[in-house]
Design an enzyme around this catalytic site. Structure first.
Site, short mmCIF file in Angstrom:
data_model
loop_
_atom_site.label_atom_id
_atom_site.label_comp_id
_atom_site.label_asym_id
_atom_site.label_seq_id
_atom_site.Cartn_x
_atom_site.Cartn_y
_atom_site.Cartn_z
N ASN A 1 12.79 -21.08 -33.77
CA ASN A 1 11.70 -20.08 -33.43
C ASN A 1 11.94 -19.05 -32.50
OD1 ASN A 1 12.26 -22.14 -31.44
ND2 ASN A 1 10.33 -21.80 -30.85
N ALA B 1 14.04 -35.59 -41.88
CA ALA B 1 14.93 -35.90 -40.71
C ALA B 1 15.70 -34.78 -40.42
CB ALA B 1 15.68 -36.82 -41.04
N ARG C 1 6.70 -33.80 8.39
CA ARG C 1 7.23 -35.12 8.09
C ARG C 1 7.60 -35.31 6.59
NH1 ARG C 1 2.63 -38.70 11.10
NH2 ARG C 1 1.34 -36.76 10.75
N GLY D 1 -4.61 -27.98 16.37
CA GLY D 1 -5.32 -29.44 16.33
C GLY D 1 -6.49 -29.37 15.31
N GLU E 1 -6.93 -41.39 19.77
CA GLU E 1 -5.60 -41.18 19.23
C GLU E 1 -4.86 -42.05 19.46
OE1 GLU E 1 -5.38 -39.18 16.31
OE2 GLU E 1 -7.49 -39.26 16.37
#
Ligand code: UD1
Ligand code: CA
Length: 453
Positions: free
Chosen positions: A370, A364, A16, A81, A156
């Protein structure tokens, strides 16, 4: 404390979810669902943990090994299961003493105390005990059929009658048994039901048939939500975020607009930290006391020292270590760098693979270059350095204590202590030439061009 073995079921296909990723590897607060569940099992005192994964789910195996080193891992080849999955952990339960608890691996908000709620029932004398909860919408969940404080059966959803479907109390995700009871009953489960699966929940009716006593505990619905699809994933994430926000505020953090602060499972914020709106803490972040994370920041794998101010609009990437009282301002990105105490990098910049000494000022637009296209290199800047605006520091390069870098420099060579480095084209001023230039530009603008004129 009674010995406890936790068998965690994680072999379901999670269809799902409509995902190539196994369901239990989807994340809540940056941590795989399965790791949350394993944490709860450990917190409940499970000294032995067995996990059932699907055949070939190497990635689930790795996540289990990382979250619970030493856990026993079993494979389920075909999804037959929950009882079939639990049975496959035979080497773990065969000789188990004390108690066995089966936990579904898709309930990420589960906590140690939820599991303890059922194991404590065993310690109080029942033979088995299940965790129940009342979801807003019980559709799809197994219903708890009770009589007083006894649990008679779990039905269930697909097998339940119309009357049984009216029951609001549902099976959450922790089913506890005395080890001997578990061994006796697990082999007796059949697949004679609507889905043709072996249900672990059938063990409740089998226990009652064997005249055993089965109890139940009721959990807060928000702690035991299951994840079967993406909508439930988002719902669980929302509940997890709420939990983390409350935890942060309870420990002395100011969240100006709590619902816009996003946490990871391991986010650590000290006392008197203030978080402004729109902040995302990806995994691995620690913020020390008194620091302020201003609006719209993204932090990951970063450490922020005492009283530092980050943002607004800053990005701290893995390995960013910001010293006490430092300021990292708007549009500044820091990666794998150690920023000293009181450093100021207030506007527009990239600091990557660098060491910056105490009280240095980064102007700034400063960029540490790098990466040369092949490898990464370090920029080492001393204390009390001034880096003028719009400088490019081409690594590997060292700038010693007290140095001064003129604005607009491209620094390719080391700078000595106290030295002034200017690395840019020299300015040329041409006397009165502004008008001449304007006239020339004006003329060319007035000229007809092309065929359209
Ligand atoms: C299960 C319970 C239901 C309960 C609900 C709570 C059963 C039969 N049903 O239903 O009573 O209300 O959880 O969320 O137990 N798994 C395996 N192998 C399998 C089947 C499942 O490992 O063959 C694992 C899944 O990965 C999952 C867990 O067991 O983690 C529960 O299975 P799932 O299919 O999600 O069961 P639900 O239909 O949700
Ligand atoms: Ca489920």
């Amino acid at each position: 404390m009674t010995d406890l073995l936790a068998i965690v079921l994680a072999a379901g296909e999670g269809t799902r979810m409509k995902s190539v990723r196994p369901k239990v590897l989807h994340e809540i607060g940056g941590l795989p669902i399965i790791a949350h569940v394993l944490g709860a099992a450990r917190a409940a005192g499970a000294r032995k943990i067995a996990v059932v994964v699907g055949r070939g789910q190497a990635t689930v195996r790795e996540a289990v090994e990382a979250a619970a080193p030493g856990a026993m891992i079993f494979e389920q080849a075909a999804r037959r299961g929950t009882a079939d999955a639990a049975k496959l952990a035979r080497p773990a339960w065969e000789k188990a003493e004390g108690n066995v608890v089966v936990v579904y691996g898709d309930h990420p908000l589960l906590r140690g105390h939820n599991i303890k709620a059922v194991t404590e029932k065993l310690d109080a004398g029942v033979d088995a005990a299940m965790l129940g909860f009342e979801p807003k919408d019980p559709t799809g969940y197994g219903r708890l059929i009770t009589e007083g404080d006894r649990l008679l059966a779990i039905r269930e959803h697909s097998d339940a009658s119309e009357d049984e479907r009216q029951i609001l109390l549902c099976n959450a995700c922790a089913l506890a048994f005395r080890a001997g009871v578990f061994r006796d009953l697990i082999e007796k489960v059949t697949d004679r039901n609507e889905q043709g699966e072996f249900y672990i929940t059938d063990m409740v009716e089998l226990a009652n048939q064997a005249k055993l006593n089965v109890g139940y505990a009721v959990a807060d619905a928000d702690e035991v939500v299951g994840v079967n699809d993406r909508a439930q994933l988002a719902h669980a994430e929302g509940l997890f975020q709420r939990r983390m926000r409350h935890r942060a505020m309870a420990s002395g953090v100011t969240l100006i607009d709590p619902k816009t602060a996003y946490f990871s499972f391991d986010t650590r914020l000290g006392e008197d930290v203030t978080v402004e709106p729109g902040v995302f803490f990806a995994p691995g972040v620690t913020v020390e006391a008194g620091a302020t994370i201003r609006a719209h920041c993204h932090l990951e794998g970063a450490h922020v020292g005492k009283g530092a101010v980050i943002g607004p609009f800053a990005r701290l990437r893995p390995g960013a270590r910001i010293g006490a009282g430092a300021h990292i301002g708007n549009y500044v990105e820091v990666k794998n760098s150690v920023i000293g105490e009181g450093v100021k990098a207030n506007h527009l910049g990239y600091i990557g693979d660098a060491d910056v000494g105490a009280h240095t000022n980064i102007g700034a637009g400063t960029i540490t270059c790098n990466f040369d296209g092949v490898g990464k290199h370090r920029t080492v800047i001393g204390a009390n350095v001034f880096i003028g605006s719009n400088s490019a520091l081409v690594a590997p390069v060292k700038i010693a204590d007290g140095a001064y870098i003129a604005s607009g420099s491209v620094i390719t060579e080391d700078v000595g202590p106290g030295d002034l480095a200017i690395a840019r084209g020299r300015q040329v001023n041409k006397k009165g030439r502004a008008k001449e230039l304007r006239d020339k530009l004006g003329k060319s603008k007035g000229k007809p061009k092309g065929k359209s004129h």
